[in-house]
Design a protein around this motif. Sequence first.
Motif, short mmCIF file in Angstrom:
data_model
loop_
_atom_site.label_atom_id
_atom_site.label_comp_id
_atom_site.label_asym_id
_atom_site.label_seq_id
_atom_site.Cartn_x
_atom_site.Cartn_y
_atom_site.Cartn_z
N ASP A 101 0.82 -1.05 0.16
CA ASP A 101 0.05 0.00 -0.14
C ASP A 101 1.07 1.11 0.00
OD1 ASP A 101 -2.61 -1.53 0.30
OD2 ASP A 101 -1.92 -1.65 2.60
N GLY A 102 0.33 2.09 -0.61
CA GLY A 102 1.11 3.52 -0.70
C GLY A 102 1.65 3.99 -1.81
N GLU A 103 2.77 4.87 -2.12
CA GLU A 103 3.25 5.24 -3.40
C GLU A 103 4.17 4.12 -3.99
OE1 GLU A 103 6.19 8.84 -4.80
OE2 GLU A 103 4.25 9.41 -3.39
N ILE A 104 3.86 3.72 -5.23
CA ILE A 104 4.69 2.65 -5.69
C ILE A 104 5.42 3.14 -6.95
CG2 ILE A 104 4.46 0.17 -6.42
CD1 ILE A 104 3.21 0.59 -3.51
N GLU A 105 6.59 2.48 -6.94
CA GLU A 105 7.37 2.92 -8.14
C GLU A 105 8.24 1.88 -8.61
OE1 GLU A 105 11.11 5.99 -9.18
OE2 GLU A 105 10.20 6.09 -7.33
N ILE A 106 8.32 1.54 -9.97
CA ILE A 106 9.16 0.73 -10.32
C ILE A 106 10.46 1.19 -11.01
CG2 ILE A 106 9.50 -0.99 -12.54
CD1 ILE A 106 5.91 -1.24 -12.39
N ILE A 107 11.63 0.73 -10.75
CA ILE A 107 12.83 1.23 -10.96
C ILE A 107 13.50 0.23 -11.77
CG2 ILE A 107 12.99 2.72 -8.93
CD1 ILE A 107 14.80 0.77 -7.61
N GLU A 108 14.56 0.68 -12.24
CA GLU A 108 15.65 -0.30 -13.17
C GLU A 108 16.32 -0.85 -12.38
OE1 GLU A 108 15.63 -0.68 -16.66
OE2 GLU A 108 14.05 0.37 -16.78
N PRO A 109 16.62 -2.04 -12.47
CA PRO A 109 17.32 -3.06 -11.60
C PRO A 109 18.71 -2.66 -11.71
CG PRO A 109 16.36 -4.41 -13.47
CD PRO A 109 15.95 -3.16 -13.68
N GLU A 110 19.55 -2.80 -10.37
CA GLU A 110 20.70 -2.31 -10.17
C GLU A 110 21.57 -3.42 -9.86
OE1 GLU A 110 21.17 1.47 -7.93
OE2 GLU A 110 19.35 2.12 -8.79
#
Length: 118
Positions: A101-110
């Motif tokens: 729950d909440g603010e969700i963001e998808i990022i590029e894998p590091e």
Amino acid sequence: MAAEAKTLVIGKEIHVKGEIGDCERLLINGTAEATLTNCRSFEISETGVLKGEAEVQRAEIMGRFEGTLRVRGRLTVRAGGRAQGNIAYAELEIEPGGRIDGEIEIIEPELVTSAAAE
């Protein structure tokens, strides 16, 4: 034994507050209100709670996380697990009964370039 030297276990009914740093693996069975710095991964058991900030390569949540979480690799939320707050991840696995729950963001894998990288 060398791999275990960088593992921190917070036992059931233990409460920790502050900053946790430079651990390879953090296992939370109790409660931690903390900022994680330079930690590679954490696991929150069914009885565990982590409130705070963390940036890790891998996280597995069976208990509860509240706060800001950035997972450069895989975030796994098991059945009964809950992640709440500002959550960013490269890969996500949620079992039935798990929740974010909440603010969700998808990022590029590091990828971590150390020999210990999974």
